[in-house]
Design a protein around this motif. Structure first.
Motif, PDB file in Angstrom:
ATOM      1  N   SER A  34       1.126  -1.032   0.126  1.00 27.73           N
ATOM      2  CA  SER A  34      -0.147  -0.026  -0.077  1.00 27.73           C
ATOM      3  C   SER A  34       1.003   1.102   0.039  1.00 27.73           C
ATOM      4  CB  SER A  34      -0.891   0.068   1.189  1.00 27.73           C
ATOM      5  OG  SER A  34      -1.786  -1.366   1.264  1.00 27.73           O
ATOM      6  N   GLY A  35       2.049   1.060  -0.429  1.00 25.67           N
ATOM      7  CA  GLY A  35       3.131   2.424  -0.028  1.00 25.67           C
ATOM      8  C   GLY A  35       3.589   2.541   0.987  1.00 25.67           C
ATOM      9  N   GLN A  36       3.386   1.757   2.112  1.00 27.25           N
ATOM     10  CA  GLN A  36       3.943   2.430   3.328  1.00 27.25           C
ATOM     11  C   GLN A  36       5.186   1.572   3.604  1.00 27.25           C
ATOM     12  OE1 GLN A  36       1.629  -0.245   2.952  1.00 27.25           O
ATOM     13  NE2 GLN A  36       1.747  -1.706   4.482  1.00 27.25           N
ATOM     14  N   ALA A  37       5.956   2.198   4.348  1.00 27.30           N
ATOM     15  CA  ALA A  37       7.525   1.758   4.778  1.00 27.30           C
ATOM     16  C   ALA A  37       7.271   0.285   5.534  1.00 27.30           C
ATOM     17  CB  ALA A  37       8.551   2.656   5.388  1.00 27.30           C
ATOM     18  N   LEU A  38       8.475  -0.500   5.426  1.00 29.34           N
ATOM     19  CA  LEU A  38       8.231  -1.711   5.933  1.00 29.34           C
ATOM     20  C   LEU A  38       8.503  -1.591   7.352  1.00 29.34           C
ATOM     21  CD1 LEU A  38      10.335  -4.129   3.520  1.00 29.34           C
ATOM     22  CD2 LEU A  38       7.798  -4.161   4.006  1.00 29.34           C
ATOM     23  N   SER A  39       7.816  -2.195   8.366  1.00 33.60           N
ATOM     24  CA  SER A  39       7.854  -2.000   9.815  1.00 33.60           C
ATOM     25  C   SER A  39       9.225  -2.653  10.440  1.00 33.60           C
ATOM     26  CB  SER A  39       6.621  -2.533  10.540  1.00 33.60           C
ATOM     27  OG  SER A  39       6.747  -2.370  11.842  1.00 33.60           O
ATOM     28  N   ALA A  40       9.853  -1.799  11.047  1.00 32.03           N
ATOM     29  CA  ALA A  40      11.143  -2.679  11.702  1.00 32.03           C
ATOM     30  C   ALA A  40      10.779  -3.366  12.616  1.00 32.03           C
ATOM     31  CB  ALA A  40      12.045  -1.432  11.855  1.00 32.03           C
ATOM     32  N   THR A  41       9.653  -3.156  13.470  1.00 27.40           N
ATOM     33  CA  THR A  41       9.505  -3.703  14.661  1.00 27.40           C
ATOM     34  C   THR A  41       8.232  -4.482  14.408  1.00 27.40           C
ATOM     35  OG1 THR A  41      10.039  -1.915  16.170  1.00 27.40           O
ATOM     36  CG2 THR A  41       8.651  -3.521  17.182  1.00 27.40           C
ATOM     37  N   PRO A  42       7.968  -5.866  14.552  1.00 26.97           N
ATOM     38  CA  PRO A  42       6.832  -6.744  14.290  1.00 26.97           C
ATOM     39  C   PRO A  42       5.949  -6.305  15.411  1.00 26.97           C
ATOM     40  CG  PRO A  42       8.790  -7.948  14.601  1.00 26.97           C
ATOM     41  CD  PRO A  42       9.208  -6.759  14.968  1.00 26.97           C
ATOM     42  N   TYR A  43       4.318  -6.513  14.971  1.00 26.73           N
ATOM     43  CA  TYR A  43       3.363  -6.275  15.587  1.00 26.73           C
ATOM     44  C   TYR A  43       2.975  -7.303  16.446  1.00 26.73           C
ATOM     45  CZ  TYR A  43       0.612  -8.609  11.918  1.00 26.73           C
ATOM     46  OH  TYR A  43       0.372  -9.779  11.336  1.00 26.73           O
ATOM     47  N   ASP A  44       2.035  -7.100  17.506  1.00 26.95           N
ATOM     48  CA  ASP A  44       1.796  -8.311  18.424  1.00 26.95           C
ATOM     49  C   ASP A  44       0.770  -8.954  17.496  1.00 26.95           C
ATOM     50  OD1 ASP A  44       0.558  -9.822  20.311  1.00 26.95           O
ATOM     51  OD2 ASP A  44       0.034  -8.196  21.557  1.00 26.95           O
ATOM     52  N   ALA A  45       1.340 -10.354  17.161  1.00 30.98           N
ATOM     53  CA  ALA A  45       0.387 -11.175  16.408  1.00 30.98           C
ATOM     54  C   ALA A  45      -0.628 -12.082  17.319  1.00 30.98           C
ATOM     55  CB  ALA A  45       1.415 -12.087  15.505  1.00 30.98           C
ATOM     56  N   THR A  46      -1.016 -11.538  18.663  1.00 27.81           N
ATOM     57  CA  THR A  46      -1.982 -12.498  19.315  1.00 27.81           C
ATOM     58  C   THR A  46      -3.081 -12.777  18.666  1.00 27.81           C
ATOM     59  OG1 THR A  46      -0.864 -11.483  21.223  1.00 27.81           O
ATOM     60  CG2 THR A  46      -3.018 -12.353  21.580  1.00 27.81           C
ATOM     61  N   GLY A  47      -3.825 -11.878  18.004  1.00 26.07           N
ATOM     62  CA  GLY A  47      -5.133 -12.104  17.403  1.00 26.07           C
ATOM     63  C   GLY A  47      -5.221 -12.956  16.211  1.00 26.07           C
ATOM     64  N   ASN A 121       0.834 -10.566   7.895  1.00 26.11           N
ATOM     65  CA  ASN A 121      -0.585 -10.436   7.644  1.00 26.11           C
ATOM     66  C   ASN A 121      -0.674 -10.317   6.181  1.00 26.11           C
ATOM     67  OD1 ASN A 121       0.242  -7.830   6.708  1.00 26.11           O
ATOM     68  ND2 ASN A 121      -0.601  -6.726   8.559  1.00 26.11           N
ATOM     69  N   GLU A 122      -1.842  -9.891   5.823  1.00 25.13           N
ATOM     70  CA  GLU A 122      -2.283 -10.213   4.204  1.00 25.13           C
ATOM     71  C   GLU A 122      -1.477  -9.059   3.495  1.00 25.13           C
ATOM     72  OE1 GLU A 122      -6.546  -7.681   4.807  1.00 25.13           O
ATOM     73  OE2 GLU A 122      -6.156  -9.697   3.945  1.00 25.13           O
ATOM     74  N   ASP A 123      -1.055  -7.950   4.314  1.00 19.80           N
ATOM     75  CA  ASP A 123      -0.283  -6.926   3.661  1.00 19.80           C
ATOM     76  C   ASP A 123       1.383  -7.048   3.802  1.00 19.80           C
ATOM     77  OD1 ASP A 123      -2.636  -5.450   3.236  1.00 19.80           O
ATOM     78  OD2 ASP A 123      -2.530  -4.727   5.197  1.00 19.80           O
ATOM     79  N   GLY A 124       1.994  -8.261   4.308  1.00 19.95           N
ATOM     80  CA  GLY A 124       3.120  -8.839   4.257  1.00 19.95           C
ATOM     81  C   GLY A 124       3.918  -8.131   5.544  1.00 19.95           C
ATOM     82  N   ARG A 125       3.036  -7.250   6.516  1.00 19.44           N
ATOM     83  CA  ARG A 125       3.760  -6.869   7.611  1.00 19.44           C
ATOM     84  C   ARG A 125       3.976  -8.026   8.537  1.00 19.44           C
ATOM     85  NH1 ARG A 125       0.435  -2.750  10.772  1.00 19.44           N
ATOM     86  NH2 ARG A 125       2.331  -2.705  11.850  1.00 19.44           N
ATOM     87  N   PRO A 126       5.223  -7.971   9.235  1.00 14.04           N
ATOM     88  CA  PRO A 126       5.744  -9.123   9.992  1.00 14.04           C
ATOM     89  C   PRO A 126       4.878  -8.943  11.597  1.00 14.04           C
ATOM     90  CG  PRO A 126       7.404  -7.552   9.973  1.00 14.04           C
ATOM     91  CD  PRO A 126       6.321  -6.886   8.980  1.00 14.04           C
ATOM     92  N   GLY A 127       4.606 -10.024  11.898  1.00 16.46           N
ATOM     93  CA  GLY A 127       4.002  -9.982  13.467  1.00 16.46           C
ATOM     94  C   GLY A 127       4.799 -11.168  14.368  1.00 16.46           C
ATOM     95  N   ARG A 128       4.553 -11.018  15.672  1.00 16.74           N
ATOM     96  CA  ARG A 128       5.634 -11.860  16.531  1.00 16.74           C
ATOM     97  C   ARG A 128       4.611 -12.325  17.739  1.00 16.74           C
ATOM     98  NH1 ARG A 128      10.736 -12.575  17.787  1.00 16.74           N
ATOM     99  NH2 ARG A 128      11.265 -12.468  15.631  1.00 16.74           N
ATOM    100  N   ARG A 129       4.718 -13.088  18.097  1.00 14.32           N
ATOM    101  CA  ARG A 129       4.097 -13.723  19.569  1.00 14.32           C
ATOM    102  C   ARG A 129       4.970 -14.580  20.289  1.00 14.32           C
ATOM    103  NH1 ARG A 129       1.423 -13.819  23.690  1.00 14.32           N
ATOM    104  NH2 ARG A 129      -0.641 -14.928  24.096  1.00 14.32           N
ATOM    105  N   VAL A 130       5.207 -14.385  21.406  1.00 16.59           N
ATOM    106  CA  VAL A 130       6.036 -15.045  22.507  1.00 16.59           C
ATOM    107  C   VAL A 130       5.451 -15.847  23.412  1.00 16.59           C
ATOM    108  CG1 VAL A 130       8.361 -15.289  23.513  1.00 16.59           C
ATOM    109  CG2 VAL A 130       8.035 -13.996  21.437  1.00 16.59           C
ATOM    110  N   ILE A 131       5.138 -16.925  23.915  1.00 19.09           N
ATOM    111  CA  ILE A 131       4.660 -17.595  25.253  1.00 19.09           C
ATOM    112  C   ILE A 131       5.679 -18.302  25.722  1.00 19.09           C
ATOM    113  CG2 ILE A 131       2.419 -17.046  23.876  1.00 19.09           C
ATOM    114  CD1 ILE A 131       2.136 -20.319  23.862  1.00 19.09           C
ATOM    115  N   GLY A 132       5.265 -18.531  27.082  1.00 18.27           N
ATOM    116  CA  GLY A 132       5.989 -19.629  27.793  1.00 18.27           C
ATOM    117  C   GLY A 132       5.029 -20.370  28.372  1.00 18.27           C
TER     118      GLY A 132
END
Length: 426
Positions: A34-47, A121-132
């Motif tokens: 969509s023209g946005q810059a690639l995110s350097a920090t993954p978003y919270d992929a909990t959902g 996600n569907e736009d190619g943005r990276p997400g991350r989820r870490v659990i113990g």
């Protein structure tokens, strides 16, 4: 282990790398769909993801697979790693469409895991989820006891592993053997050999190097061995070896040559077993040193009053079998030492030579008998006769290097099983 298919984000980054040299100063090189810059920090992929078998206060069943699933909103999983507190990875497979990851190996019991899931996600943005999460403790545990005790030994000393439960299944034996680690400095080639279902011995192809450091440890903690049986924590072991000391007793020449690091340091006149009581041939390992032993003929089946009967105080006795074979002082046979074999199976020598030998050798040193009319020392049922097996025979007793047949019959050679085995003879 992690599985990382090529993601849409990775494709975009590759395209950016190709365009960097073509973009004018101050211009944007590349952006997302969509023209946005690639995110350097993954978003919270909990959902975007769900977990099977973990979550809340309940502990995961270590024998059930761990599953991670992407929810149906256009997102997908790009990478999963699961590691326990010891840094061990869990093997797993990611589906081709990135919607599901599933472990392909059992988890460790009673362990804490960290699960890291990467998505996009569907736009190619990276997400991350870490659990113990924690796994339930094992219902049945396999404990391992290493031997001998920590200390310095001769180069013939085998390592022993005693199991708390019988292990017969070949695949379970392979798991156990793979988890029992032996490291030597200098390095050697060595293998475990299954003596029976609860006892393993480890030896190098040749003797241990002199002045070596040997560490023994188990990585079986929490690992599923078979069925409901899991490995328990095991105390590690560190051993050292002294100089390479070998005593070669030649029953034919009636002399013993003692070598240190391959150099002869003493030649001793000896007497060994006479006909009917011939000393065992082969390699034996010093088991213990006893300054005084009372030796009686009745202990080896000689009736009182017979011409072979004896009852003697014996000094400077170095034990080489549990059934009562020693290298010891025999002042009563000095006239035959160096000339004839007159003992009931032991290696006799003068009191001065026996005291010197006693003070020179250590547990684990090698005593090799040649030229006797006796049978060859057995591998496991009467001390440490491990070295009398060829490397090919030894390898056949490994669950990893050959068919694990259970090894030769015999009881645990790590020490006497009962007092009946401790029967000295002269």
């Amino acid at each position: 282990m992690s599985h990382r298919p090529r993601s849409r984000t990775a494709s975009l980054r590759a395209g950016c790398a190709l365009l960097v040299g073509l973009v004018a100063a101050g211009g944007a090189a590349c952006g997302g769909p969509s023209g946005q810059a690639l995110s350097a920090t993954p978003y919270d992929a909990t959902g975007q993801i769900s977990f099977s078998g973990v979550g809340g206060d309940r502990k995961a069943d270590p024998d059930k697979p761990l599953e991670v699933t992407a929810k149906g909103d256009g997102s997908r999983i790009t990478d999963v790693t699961a590691t326990d507190a010891a840094g061990r990875y869990v093997r797993g497979e990611l589906s081709a469409d990135g919607t599901r990851w599933r472990s392909t190996a059992p988890l460790a019991a009673g362990a804490h895991y960290t699960l890291r899931v990467s998505t996009e996600n569907e736009d190619g943005r990276p997400g991350r989820r870490v659990i113990g999460f924690d796994t339930a403790p094992a219902g049945k545990q396999l404990r391992v006891t290493f031997g001998p005790e920590a200390g310095t030994y001769g180069v013939g000393q085998p390592i022993t592993a005693r199991l708390s439960r019988q292990v017969e299944d070949p695949s379970a034996r392979a798991v156990v053997e793979r988890g029992l680690k032996v490291e030597s400095r200098p390095a050697v080639q060595g293998l475990w050999h299954w003596v029976d279902g609860r006892t393993l011995h480890y030896r190098p192809r040749e003797y241990w190097p002199g002045r070596a450091t040997i560490t023994v440890r188990s990585t079986l903690t929490g690992v599923r061995v078979g069925g409901e049986l899991h490995g328990a924590a095991t105390k590690p072991l560190t051993l050292h070896t002294g100089p390479r000391l070998e005593a070669i007793a030649d029953a034919g020449t009636h002399h013993m040559t003692v070598l240190r690091d391959g150099v002869a340091i003493r030649t001793i006149p000896i007497t060994t077993g006479k006909p009917g009581f011939a000393t065992r041939n082969g390699v034996k390992v010093v088991l213990a040193k006893e300054p005084f032993v009372r030796m009686r003929g009745t202990s080896i089946g000689i009736p009182e009053g017979s011409s072979d009967s004896y009852d003697l105080p014996v000094y400077w006795a170095t034990r080489v079998t549990w059934s009562g074979e020693y290298v010891h002082a025999a002042p009563w046979s000095v006239g035959a030492q160096g000339a004839a074999n007159v003992s009931h199976g032991c290696t006799g020598m003068s009191t001065a030579d026996a005291e010197w030998f006693f003070n020179t050798v250590r547990v684990g040193d090698i005593v090799k008998v040649v030229g006797s009319g006796g049978a060859t020392m057995t591998p496991f049922d009467n001390g440490f006769g491990d070295w009398n097996m060829s490397w090919e025979q030894w390898s056949e007793g490994s669950a990893l290097a050959g068919p694990a047949t259970g090894g030769a019959a015999g009881r645990d050679a790590g020490g006497p099983a009962d007092t009946a085995r401790l029967r000295p003879g002269v």
